[in-house]
Design a protein around this motif. Structure first.
Motif, PDB file in Angstrom:
ATOM      1  N   VAL A   1       0.831  -1.200   0.000  1.00  0.00           N
ATOM      2  CA  VAL A   1       0.000   0.000   0.000  1.00  0.00           C
ATOM      3  C   VAL A   1       0.866   1.250   0.000  1.00  0.00           C
ATOM      4  O   VAL A   1       0.438   2.312  -0.472  1.00  0.00           O
ATOM      5  N   ILE A   2       2.095   1.155   0.492  1.00  0.00           N
ATOM      6  CA  ILE A   2       2.998   2.310   0.501  1.00  0.00           C
ATOM      7  C   ILE A   2       3.249   2.798  -0.919  1.00  0.00           C
ATOM      8  O   ILE A   2       3.431   3.994  -1.162  1.00  0.00           O
TER       9      ILE A   2
ATOM     10  N   TYR B   1       4.885  -7.620   7.239  1.00  0.00           N
ATOM     11  CA  TYR B   1       5.186  -6.683   6.154  1.00  0.00           C
ATOM     12  C   TYR B   1       5.725  -7.377   4.902  1.00  0.00           C
ATOM     13  O   TYR B   1       5.689  -6.799   3.813  1.00  0.00           O
ATOM     14  N   VAL B   2       6.245  -8.568   5.039  1.00  0.00           N
ATOM     15  CA  VAL B   2       6.854  -9.240   3.894  1.00  0.00           C
ATOM     16  C   VAL B   2       5.900 -10.246   3.242  1.00  0.00           C
ATOM     17  O   VAL B   2       6.280 -10.935   2.298  1.00  0.00           O
TER      18      VAL B   2
ATOM     19  N   ILE C   1      10.791  10.527   5.463  1.00  0.00           N
ATOM     20  CA  ILE C   1      11.884   9.542   5.475  1.00  0.00           C
ATOM     21  C   ILE C   1      11.587   8.434   6.484  1.00  0.00           C
ATOM     22  O   ILE C   1      11.776   7.246   6.206  1.00  0.00           O
ATOM     23  N   ILE C   2      11.085   8.819   7.666  1.00  0.00           N
ATOM     24  CA  ILE C   2      10.728   7.827   8.692  1.00  0.00           C
ATOM     25  C   ILE C   2       9.634   6.903   8.166  1.00  0.00           C
ATOM     26  O   ILE C   2       9.696   5.679   8.324  1.00  0.00           O
TER      27      ILE C   2
ATOM     28  N   TYR D   1       8.762   0.928   6.254  1.00  0.00           N
ATOM     29  CA  TYR D   1       8.368  -0.148   5.329  1.00  0.00           C
ATOM     30  C   TYR D   1       9.581  -0.913   4.805  1.00  0.00           C
ATOM     31  O   TYR D   1       9.467  -2.071   4.427  1.00  0.00           O
ATOM     32  N   VAL D   2      10.740  -0.254   4.774  1.00  0.00           N
ATOM     33  CA  VAL D   2      11.945  -0.890   4.238  1.00  0.00           C
ATOM     34  C   VAL D   2      12.604  -1.824   5.253  1.00  0.00           C
ATOM     35  O   VAL D   2      13.102  -2.899   4.904  1.00  0.00           O
ATOM     36  N   ILE D   3      12.588  -1.433   6.520  1.00  0.00           N
ATOM     37  CA  ILE D   3      13.290  -2.183   7.574  1.00  0.00           C
ATOM     38  C   ILE D   3      12.937  -3.666   7.600  1.00  0.00           C
ATOM     39  O   ILE D   3      13.840  -4.518   7.663  1.00  0.00           O
ATOM     40  N   PRO D   4      11.643  -4.052   7.569  1.00  0.00           N
ATOM     41  CA  PRO D   4      11.323  -5.509   7.631  1.00  0.00           C
ATOM     42  C   PRO D   4      11.953  -6.319   6.491  1.00  0.00           C
ATOM     43  O   PRO D   4      12.245  -7.502   6.677  1.00  0.00           O
TER      44      PRO D   4
END
Length: 504
Positions: free
Chosen positions: A57-58, A195-196, A492-493, A498-501
């Protein structure tokens, strides 16, 4: 022949005496806009898309932001040049002609009537959730509950704008205070593996289906030009309006992305699909995760009495002003221009549009959202075209800010918005076309009855430009830089979450 200086001064004084007091700065221009935008879309249809798309969805939210950025620049140009012009209704009159202006104002009214109904239904869903958090089921229909706040805000709006403003500030402070507490309490409940894993529905989504989901997410951004309607009350609008409109789409993106991230994280991956059809997606998501009691009650109270009430308050207040202005000029029946003898508010317009909102509460919120989305997209198509029309018709207009690449940007933006319109249901499209036809019929009947309107002259809508002192300009520049830094960090946060997982 030069005009007599005394007569010229008298004209300026008379004009300035009939304008509103400039008391809002860039900060208020941003908060008014964001407070009006963040509401029913984020907590209903926008959140339902999470049930279909999961963490992807991001991408849709990012695209919705991108296709809002350039139109926001166009509104920044028009707002700075015409801070007294009354929003898209007047921009379109000057840039495209009177019928286009009427259609713009008419669809703006339709959009916010639908938003009022949708927001009231969202209130009903989350008000019930407040009791469900403790195992209590209210035996009251959604329509009845939705009607209560509409009636209350009709009364407060008839009684005057001062009360409306005080209520708006209180609702927004309450919402953000509760939201921050809720964020902190939800962090221990976040499941990174969620998230993945993409929902099964997303894996079979067609390109056209994806465009339709982007359109529903974009509804969460609709209204990014709200501050233009307040142009007469904003100090140094030639500076503050373009700046506020540069910031607003990014702020809305960050808020939507962060709320969506929490929703994905707290709902078990195998149950995320449940919220795709939920009336109250956040509540259903928390229930699926087994999070009840105080946390759910906290969320429901924040949304119902903060987010929903703040949007209801403004969505009931603003459309009657458009209808009042159109009626005063003879584009709509003149009884809509009647003011309350005591409170001096357009009470007839408030009552009629409020009743229409009450009628719409009997429909499903998805249909209400699509009705609003058609009106929004149609309204923005006219507004975007008006920016180019103003460049062609009025090259002499002083433009403190100019949007870049307008000859390419306007047609591209129009095409994008028209493509999104094609993804609406047939019923919503037919309803929108009928609404437009009704508006034009009423306009031409009124024109025949009241006579031809005088052409709108730039001198009637443009007043002397305000020039800040060097000290004031330095302060304004620092404020804008601070806001820009905070918004950049927030975006940025939001993306990093969404990127971290996927990294770990």
């Amino acid at each position: 022949m030069s005009q007599d200086p005394t007569a010229q001064a008298a004209k300026v004084t008379a004009t300035e005496d009939t304008t509103l007091q400039r008391s809002f700065g860039m900060k208020e221009a941003v908060t008014i806009t964001v407070g009006n935008v963040i509401g029913v879309g984020l907590f209903t249809t926008g959140a339902q898309i999470v049930g279909t798309m999961g963490s992807s969805v991001i991408i849709a939210t990012f695209i919705a932001m991108i296709i809002s950025v350039y139109p926001a620049k166009l509104y920044g140009e028009m707002g700075a040049a015409l801070p007294f012009a009354g929003g898209t209704y007047k921009y379109a009159q000057l840039g495209l002609g009177k019928p286009a202006g009427v259609l713009a104002g008419w669809n703006f009214i339709a959009s916010l009537i639908a938003v009022t109904s949708g927001e009231a239904l969202a209130f009903a869903f989350y008000f019930k959730t407040l009791f469900r958090a403790f195992g209590i089921e209210l035996p009251v229909s959604d329509m009845v509950l939705a009607s209560i706040p509409i009636i209350l805000f009709i009364i407060t709006n008839v009684r005057g704008t001062e009360m409306t403003g005080r209520l708006q500030n209180g609702f927004m402070f309450f919402f953000w205070g509760v939201a921050i507490i809720w964020f902190l309490t939800m962090i221990p409940n976040i499941n990174m593996p969620s998230y993945v894993v993409l929902p099964a529905a997303m894996q079979s989504t067609s390109p056209w289906g994806f465009i339709g989901m982007v359109a529903m997410i974009w509804w969460c951004f609709a209204g990014f030009e709200t501050c233009c309607a307040m142009g007469e009350e904003i100090k140094y609008p030639q500076i503050n309006l373009p700046r506020a409109l540069r910031l607003s789409p990014y702020i809305v993106f960050a808020v939507n992305a962060i709320f969506q991230w929490f929703l994905i994280g707290i709902v078990p991956a195998d149950k995320i699909g449940m919220i795709a059809t939920a009336d109250a997606p956040f509540a259903v998501g928390m229930q699926a995760a087994g999070i009840l009691g105080i946390p759910m009650a906290l969320l429901a109270a924040g949304i119902a009495f903060g987010g929903d009430f703040s949007t209801l308050n403004s969505s009931i207040a603003v459309p009657p002003r458009y209808l009042f202005a159109m009626a005063r000029e003879g584009s709509m029946p003149k009884f809509f221009a009647k003011l309350h003898p005591k409170y001096k508010t357009p009470y007839v317009a408030i009552l009629v549009l409020g009743i229409l909102s009450l009628v719409l509460t009997k429909y499903d919120i998805k249909f209400v959202a699509e009705v609003s989305l058609f009106a929004d997209l149609f309204y923005y198509v006219i507004g975007i075209a008006a920016a180019l029309g103003l460049r062609i018709r009025h090259p002499e207009l002083n433009r403190p800010y100019k949007a870049p690449f307008i000859k390419a940007g306007v047609p591209v933006s129009i095409i994008i918005y028209v493509v999104m319109m094609t993804q609406l249901s047939t019923y919503a499209l037919i309803s929108g076309v009928i609404w437009c036809a009704i508006g034009l019929i009423i306009y031409y009947i009124c024109r025949a009855k009241y006579g031809e309107m005088e052409d709108v002259k730039l001198n009637d809508v443009v007043l002397r430009e305000e020039i800040p002192s060097p000290e004031e300009k330095t302060r304004m520049d620092k404020e804008y830089k601070l806001w820009g830094t905070i918004v950049l960090i927030a975006c940025i946060i939001a993306i990093t979450l969404y990127v971290i997982p996927f990294i770990f």
